[in-house]
Motif scaffolding. Structure first.
Motif, short mmCIF file in Angstrom:
data_model
loop_
_atom_site.label_atom_id
_atom_site.label_comp_id
_atom_site.label_asym_id
_atom_site.label_seq_id
_atom_site.Cartn_x
_atom_site.Cartn_y
_atom_site.Cartn_z
N ILE A 26 0.86 -1.19 0.00
CA ILE A 26 0.00 0.00 0.00
C ILE A 26 0.89 1.24 0.00
N THR A 27 0.51 2.24 -0.80
CA THR A 27 1.21 3.52 -0.79
C THR A 27 0.18 4.61 -0.50
N ILE A 79 3.80 -0.17 9.74
CA ILE A 79 5.17 -0.47 10.19
C ILE A 79 6.18 0.26 9.30
N ASN A 80 6.03 0.13 7.98
CA ASN A 80 6.96 0.78 7.04
C ASN A 80 6.92 2.30 7.15
N LYS A 96 11.60 6.46 0.87
CA LYS A 96 11.75 5.72 -0.39
C LYS A 96 10.41 5.53 -1.10
N TYR A 97 9.36 5.20 -0.33
CA TYR A 97 8.05 4.91 -0.94
C TYR A 97 7.04 6.06 -0.79
N GLY A 98 7.48 7.17 -0.22
CA GLY A 98 6.59 8.32 -0.07
C GLY A 98 5.42 8.05 0.86
N LEU A 99 5.70 7.42 2.00
CA LEU A 99 4.65 7.07 2.95
C LEU A 99 4.53 8.13 4.04
N ARG A 100 3.30 8.52 4.33
CA ARG A 100 3.07 9.43 5.45
C ARG A 100 3.01 8.58 6.71
#
Length: 184
Positions: A2-3, A42-43, A52-56
């Motif tokens: 999920i992003t 978690i990420n 790296k994945y642009g996660l908030r």
């Protein structure tokens, strides 16, 4: 994986729907969705992966937030003593709660809400919940403080309720009577 692009935003009709119970035993697809919710939170707390994945960053995520109207939540949060609560749950249900309230002194945020909405969100100070974990086992959790607040926030998503629904419109920082302030 999920992003942020998978997370629907405030105003999307799914966020206001009451999510459906997940049939037990869960399908492989439902298990994969639930695992991916936990993987996201978690990420998102790992600075390198988040960048790296642009996660908030987030401490919880509910299936309706990725446009899946089913009763599934994931939470990855530490309490004030540093104890880690990391759960991926099907059909969580609060079975009892304290009369006493609590609130985050910084207010609450949400991965589906892009702007900051200031104000105190009254929650139960202590809750007991039952749910089914990824292995199909019944889980019973007694929670207080930040973990209790996070679980209530995520369970609200399953009922079409947003955190800001609780904020006093006229006085967002009106002290909540007899409530415990929780630092984040």
């Amino acid at each position: 994986m999920i992003t942020m692009a998978d997370i629907i935003r405030d105003g999307h009709p799914t966020l206001r729907r009451v999510a459906a119970e997940v049939t037990m035993p869960p399908s492989q697809e439902d298990k994969e969705i639930l695992k991916s919710l936990l993987e996201y939170v978690i990420n998102s707390q790992d600075p390198e992966l988040a960048e790296k994945y642009g996660l908030r960053g987030g401490v919880g995520l509910a299936a309706p937030q990725i446009n899946v109207s089913k009763r599934m939540i994931a939470v990855h949060v530490k309490d004030e003593n540093g104890k880690q609560y990391s759960y991926a749950l099907f059909n969580p249900k609060i079975i009892s709660h304290s009369v006493e309230k609590a609130y985050l002194t910084t207010g609450e945020g949400c991965l589906s809400v892009d702007e900051a909405i200031p104000g105190f969100v009254p929650r139960y100070a202590r809750i007991t919940l039952k749910a089914i974990d990824l292995d199909g086992k019944e889980v019973k959790l007694r929670l207080k403080g930040l973990p209790a607040i996070v679980f209530q926030h995520e369970i609200d998503h399953l009922n079409g309720v947003m955190f800001y629904d609780y904020i006093n419109e006229n006085d967002p920082f009106l002290p909540i009577e007899n409530a415990i302030p929780v630092e984040r």
